[in-house]
Design a protein around this motif. Structure first.
Motif, mmCIF file in Angstrom:
data_model
loop_
_atom_site.group_PDB
_atom_site.id
_atom_site.type_symbol
_atom_site.label_atom_id
_atom_site.label_comp_id
_atom_site.label_asym_id
_atom_site.label_seq_id
_atom_site.Cartn_x
_atom_site.Cartn_y
_atom_site.Cartn_z
ATOM 1 N N LYS A 1 26.590 44.019 -6.662
ATOM 2 C CA LYS A 1 27.147 44.852 -7.721
ATOM 3 C C LYS A 1 28.674 44.842 -7.650
ATOM 4 C CE LYS A 1 26.745 49.462 -9.751
ATOM 5 N NZ LYS A 1 26.127 50.796 -9.640
ATOM 6 N N SER A 2 29.282 44.528 -8.790
ATOM 7 C CA SER A 2 30.752 44.496 -8.936
ATOM 8 C C SER A 2 31.407 43.548 -7.957
ATOM 9 C CB SER A 2 31.334 45.903 -8.769
ATOM 10 O OG SER A 2 30.795 46.789 -9.729
ATOM 11 N N LYS A 3 30.679 42.547 -7.510
ATOM 12 C CA LYS A 3 31.236 41.564 -6.583
ATOM 13 C C LYS A 3 31.135 40.172 -7.186
ATOM 14 C CE LYS A 3 30.107 44.132 -2.352
ATOM 15 N NZ LYS A 3 29.413 44.059 -1.045
ATOM 16 N N THR A 4 31.919 39.270 -6.630
ATOM 17 C CA THR A 4 31.881 37.870 -7.050
ATOM 18 C C THR A 4 31.862 36.987 -5.817
ATOM 19 O OG1 THR A 4 34.286 37.723 -7.129
ATOM 20 C CG2 THR A 4 33.157 38.340 -9.184
ATOM 21 N N GLU A 5 31.472 35.771 -6.046
ATOM 22 C CA GLU A 5 31.516 34.756 -4.994
ATOM 23 C C GLU A 5 32.001 33.448 -5.602
ATOM 24 O OE1 GLU A 5 27.950 33.034 -3.388
ATOM 25 O OE2 GLU A 5 26.728 33.943 -4.977
ATOM 26 N N VAL A 6 32.525 32.603 -4.750
ATOM 27 C CA VAL A 6 33.090 31.346 -5.218
ATOM 28 C C VAL A 6 32.180 30.204 -4.786
ATOM 29 C CG1 VAL A 6 35.068 29.781 -5.098
ATOM 30 C CG2 VAL A 6 35.430 32.264 -5.092
ATOM 31 N N LEU A 7 31.747 29.441 -5.800
ATOM 32 C CA LEU A 7 30.934 28.245 -5.525
ATOM 33 C C LEU A 7 31.871 27.056 -5.348
ATOM 34 C CD1 LEU A 7 27.946 28.489 -8.032
ATOM 35 C CD2 LEU A 7 27.919 28.907 -5.574
ATOM 36 N N PRO A 8 31.788 26.363 -4.201
ATOM 37 C CA PRO A 8 32.624 25.161 -4.033
ATOM 38 C C PRO A 8 32.217 24.072 -5.012
ATOM 39 C CG PRO A 8 31.748 25.965 -1.933
ATOM 40 C CD PRO A 8 31.013 26.697 -2.998
ATOM 41 N N ALA A 9 33.083 23.140 -5.220
ATOM 42 C CA ALA A 9 32.783 22.012 -6.097
ATOM 43 C C ALA A 9 31.631 21.196 -5.508
ATOM 44 C CB ALA A 9 34.028 21.150 -6.277
ATOM 45 N N GLY A 10 30.777 20.696 -6.399
ATOM 46 C CA GLY A 10 29.636 19.923 -5.951
ATOM 47 C C GLY A 10 28.477 20.030 -6.942
ATOM 48 N N ASN A 11 27.349 19.477 -6.561
ATOM 49 C CA ASN A 11 26.140 19.491 -7.392
ATOM 50 C C ASN A 11 25.147 20.487 -6.811
ATOM 51 O OD1 ASN A 11 27.227 17.424 -9.000
ATOM 52 N ND2 ASN A 11 26.397 15.833 -7.630
ATOM 53 N N TYR A 12 24.565 21.301 -7.685
ATOM 54 C CA TYR A 12 23.610 22.329 -7.268
ATOM 55 C C TYR A 12 22.308 22.136 -8.056
ATOM 56 C CZ TYR A 12 27.711 24.580 -5.239
ATOM 57 O OH TYR A 12 28.853 24.850 -4.516
#
Length: 599
Positions: free
Chosen positions: A100-111
């Motif tokens: 809740k009210s948080k974010t995360e950073v996805l590194p560059a790449g394929n998911y």
């Protein structure tokens, strides 16, 4: 669809974001009450060329039904619109959650995020093609952003409900036949009730005029589609709000070629016989499939009008109706715009052929097939001594049945009439009085080895007791007696051998009957009237007070297997049915015990 960019001004850094399904559509076979579940699986793909800040990654599957109609302006309350929309199915996959009210950073790449679910067979099928009425399923994948617009991609899912291979609609022809007295005899039929969407409907006509000078005018064939739309299908019928409408899907007009003259039909009547093919539309916008789900009921029927030009000049009209059922085949793919992807005649023919191969065969197409009784049984014989009593060709099969195909000529050429049977029974009765019984120890010896007598064959060429056995010696591999040598103290299976007794051999021969497969191959002879009547039977010298059975009793004990003689043999030893010798008390007591167990 795949997305290469979202928004503007560099708001999104996702290079690729898409939903991929392992199957383009889900297929349910059968109705909602009988269809099996289906497995849906796929992957959510994400490709990032640089890091991306997200709140969550989710995937939603939603099923929505909508019923809507517009009343024509000429009717009461014209121009009024009635509609109802409802979400009846929801499923969500949460692949990443920052909190809740948080974010995360996805590194560059394929998911890659796989997903799967089991869909119940009772789920409604997709209904698409009408303007404001539908049943649809949609995938929605979203990447939540905190300070930017969410990244969203959608994909439709089509659920097809098709017919089972054993459905009666695929095997039964539909026809309307009748006679208009002093006018015409007619027959209009279709090979099957069910028709694949996007193909054609075959209609066979047979028209036989019964009035001299009657001519056939224009023949009109129409496919009518009826819509029953209900806003509240879950309510009782008395308070349902339903709107009904119809539309004409196709119209076919045909003129009979009278210059070619009348054809001879069924080798007895003159008339017209021809076939018409009605091509169905290739888009769901012009023709829907038959369905009844979520307040949407679609049905189809064929209507025929045949003009009859009477000799006096007036015109009569013959009208008939046939129901048909249109269903979607998985072999004909439909795109997102509800059109057939491959609309060539070859693809339609392939779809029809696949359905024909899955459906049960029609009787009319196989009534001249080779019968099972005409097949060569040599390749179906059961090998080895493990044959059970029900196997026709087993060496250890039951003794009371005769299955000897090698002696079929003897069976068909021998007199087995009622007079011959009466003669053999009479000679048997004489043997019962005149032939002495063997000593008691011959039936219960534990060490003596003897050769069983081979009785004459009842079905052989000879009707007397001196005939040769055409079954056992001629074809030992098919004989019901596996061996002529039997040692009494060795265990013997019931039905394999009969202890030696003069009248036993004759009774057993008379009791032998052919099995069913042999009987159906034997020519049927007319019944002979040589059987004795009731008065002749009761006037016989020997009167039996108990039922006679030619079979012998068999008692299984712990140490050995013992055969007991039948009641006839016990009575024969004394010479009279009403008296018994004292030394037969043991045999009589054993026989009563066996009879009591048999009850």
């Amino acid at each position: 669809m795949a997305l290469s960019f979202f928004g503007a001004g560099g708001a999104s850094h996702a290079k690729y974001f898409d939903i991929r399904l392992d199957e383009d559509y889900i297929v349910f076979r059968g109705g909602e009450e009988e269809a099996a579940s289906a497995h849906l699986s796929g992957k959510l793909l994400l490709c990032l060329s640089e890091p991306l800040s997200i709140k969550h990654i989710r995937l939603h599957l939603t099923g929505i039904s909508r019923v809507c109609w517009h009343l024509p302006s000429t009717t009461a309350g014209g121009g009024r619109k009635s509609w109802r929309e409802k979400v009846f199915y929801e499923k969500t996959w949460r692949f990443r959650e920052a909190g809740k009210s948080k974010t995360e950073v996805l590194p560059a790449g394929n998911y890659e995020y796989p997903f799967d679910i089991v869909l119940e067979g009772s789920m409604p099928e997709s209904v698409e093609g009408l303007t404001d009425t539908y049943v649809t399923y949609r995938f929605k994948a979203e990447i939540g952003r905190k300070y930017m617009k969410d990244i969203i991609v959608r994909r439709p899912l089509r659920i097809i409900r098709t017919l089972e291979a054993s459905a009666l609609e695929l095997a039964h022809a539909m026809s309307v036949e009748n006679v208009w007295p002093n006018k015409i005899e007619y027959s209009i039929s279709t090979p099957t009730k069910a028709v694949v969407f996007g193909t054609s409907i075959r209609v066979d006509f047979k028209l036989i005029p019964l009035l001299k000078g009657l001519r056939i005018g224009q023949i009109v064939s129409q496919l009518i589609e009826s819509h029953d739309l209900t806003l509240n299908p879950e309510d009782p019928d008395s308070i349902r709000n339903t709107y009904k409408s119809t539309r004409t899907i196709l119209n076919d007009e045909h003129e009979v070629d009278e210059e070619s003259g009348l054809d001879v039909i069924d080798e007895m009547a003159e008339g017209y016989q021809f076939t018409r093919y009605l091509d169905l539309p290739k888009t769901l916008a012009r023709c829907l499939q038959d369905t009844d789900t979520r307040g949407i009921k679609i049905r189809h029927k064929l209507k025929f009008r045949v003009q009859l030009l009477n000799p006096d000049g007036h015109v009569s009209e013959l009208r008939a109706t046939l129901p048909v059922s249109i269903f979607i085949s998985p072999n004909l793919a439909i795109d997102e715009n509800n059109n057939l992807i491959d609309q060539t005649p070859q693809s339609a023919q392939r779809a029809i052929s696949d359905i024909a191969q899955q459906a049960p065969p029609l009787y009319g197409e196989h009534q001249f097939d080779q019968l099972y009784s005409e097949l060569d049984p040599s390749g179906y014989r059961t090998p080895g001594p493990g044959s059970g009593p029900g196997t026709p060709f087993g060496a250890l099969s039951r003794n009371i049945s005769v299955e000897n195909l090698a002696s079929m000529n003897a069976l068909t050429n021998t007199d087995i009439s009622a007079s011959a049977l009466h003669s053999r029974l009479s000679s048997l009765r004489a043997n019962l009085h005149n032939h002495p019984s063997p000593p008691e120890h011959e039936h219960h010896s534990d060490t003596e080895t003897r050769r069983l007598g081979v009785p004459p064959d009842y079905f052989g060429p000879s009707s007397g007791g001196s005939g040769s056995n055409s079954h056992s010696p001629a074809s030992p591999e098919l004989s019901r007696r596996p061996s002529d040598e039997v040692i009494d103290h060795d265990p013997i299976h019931s039905g394999m051998a009969t202890p030696y007794h003069p009248q036993y051999a004759e009774v057993e021969t008379l009791s032998r009957v052919p099995s069913y497969s042999t009987a159906v191959r034997t020519s049927v002879r007319p019944c002979d009237s040589g059987l004795p009547d009731y008065q002749a039977v009761i006037a016989e010298d020997v009167v039996s007070s108990t039922p006679q059975s030619p079979q012998q009793a068999y008692i299984r004990s712990r140490g050995s297997n013992t055969y007991l003689p039948s009641l006839d043999s016990l009575q024969t030893r004394t010479g009279f049915l009403g008296s018994r010798a004292p030394h037969h008390d043991d045999d009589d007591r054993r026989l009563r015990l066996v009879q009591a167990r048999a009850r």
